[in-house]
Design an enzyme around this catalytic site. Sequence first.
Site, mmCIF file in Angstrom:
data_model
loop_
_atom_site.group_PDB
_atom_site.id
_atom_site.type_symbol
_atom_site.label_atom_id
_atom_site.label_comp_id
_atom_site.label_asym_id
_atom_site.label_seq_id
_atom_site.Cartn_x
_atom_site.Cartn_y
_atom_site.Cartn_z
ATOM 1 C CE LYS A 18 -3.845 2.386 2.603
ATOM 2 N NZ LYS A 18 -3.199 3.555 2.742
ATOM 3 C CB SER A 71 -2.373 5.388 -1.788
ATOM 4 O OG SER A 71 -2.548 5.982 -0.989
ATOM 5 C CG HIS A 87 -0.671 7.018 3.832
ATOM 6 N ND1 HIS A 87 0.011 5.872 4.380
ATOM 7 C CD2 HIS A 87 -1.433 7.317 5.085
ATOM 8 C CE1 HIS A 87 -0.490 5.420 5.694
ATOM 9 N NE2 HIS A 87 -1.298 6.578 5.975
ATOM 10 N NE ARG A 106 3.678 8.971 5.564
ATOM 11 C CZ ARG A 106 3.897 9.275 6.591
ATOM 12 N NH1 ARG A 106 2.953 9.898 7.478
ATOM 13 N NH2 ARG A 106 5.052 9.563 7.093
ATOM 14 C CG ASP A 142 -5.896 5.128 -0.702
ATOM 15 O OD1 ASP A 142 -5.075 5.851 -1.328
ATOM 16 O OD2 ASP A 142 -5.688 4.315 0.467
ATOM 17 N NE ARG A 190 -8.630 11.689 6.096
ATOM 18 C CZ ARG A 190 -7.614 12.190 6.739
ATOM 19 N NH1 ARG A 190 -7.914 13.194 7.339
ATOM 20 N NH2 ARG A 190 -6.211 11.607 7.065
#
Length: 315
Positions: free
Chosen positions: A189, A211, A213, A216, A244, A268
């Site tokens: 991930k 992703s 994250h 980040r 995501d 979210r």
Amino acid sequence: MNEAGKSPRTGPKRLIPVTSGKAEDANVYNRAYLDHIHVEMRVIDSIEPELGTELFGEQFSSPIMMPAFSHLNKVGEDGKRPMVQYALAAKELQLMNWVGMEENADYAEIAATGARTVRIIKPFRDHAVILEQIDFAVRHKAIAVGIDIDHVPGKDGRYDIVDGIPMGPVTSEDLRSYVAASPVPFVAKGVLSVQDAVKAKEAGCAAVVVSHHHGRIPFGIAPLQILPRIREVLAGSGVKIFVDCSMDSGYDAYKALALGADAVSVGRGILSPLLKEGTEGVKKKIRKMNEELAELMMYTGVGNTGEFDPTVLYF
């Protein structure tokens, strides 16, 4: 955004990290990128679509999945357990569930809901912890396990520390050892490049999550920007591709699926209904997203989740 990012955290007891909303914020760029993708209409011969999706050999009602949230079971002064609540929503809606950093006891409570769950483990410096958590998840019937390959750097340019626990690097050799230790599919991930996608495939990963994250990496590209190239390089490998970051509507999910994702996680987007209304709030949000996804599939002549066509998209 919490007052334009004045506080680094929001929600109960400042639990939920927020980002700056400034130029380096990958979430701002990602939202803009998603919104600039437009869709042509192909309605002649279109039919009401089927959303059923097979993942890791099991059938789910939709390619929209729960997110790999972490720490949310610390929220409830009222006794509510948000991680359990959204797992229950996944179970009732027949969706794949994801869980991030949680203690084994919390993971066991989530697994006991019966939701088909992927456990994502942090890249702890102590590899014995990773191996122990893989084993624990497998014994509690996880459908898959994986690791956050992107949670290595901290804001100080050193290995991150999460809840007082040191993180460490994730090497190709590490990935191979985790894959070998897991009798269930293993997921990398936080893939945001062709290079990492290829390394994950070569290590034996069964899936990648494209992703950043929730921002980040400063100035990070949008996951959908790199997704077609990752799909191309993984073609024929059998490696599943999940996405995501900012999947807030069924329309967002459609764009990701059309560009090559096998399924998407909504994060979210379910957070506010989860914290306000619990399981019922999550179910309402996901049902609305499924309606939007089916609507756009019908507008573009997509009869099922195996028929997405990227040529309907305009950039």
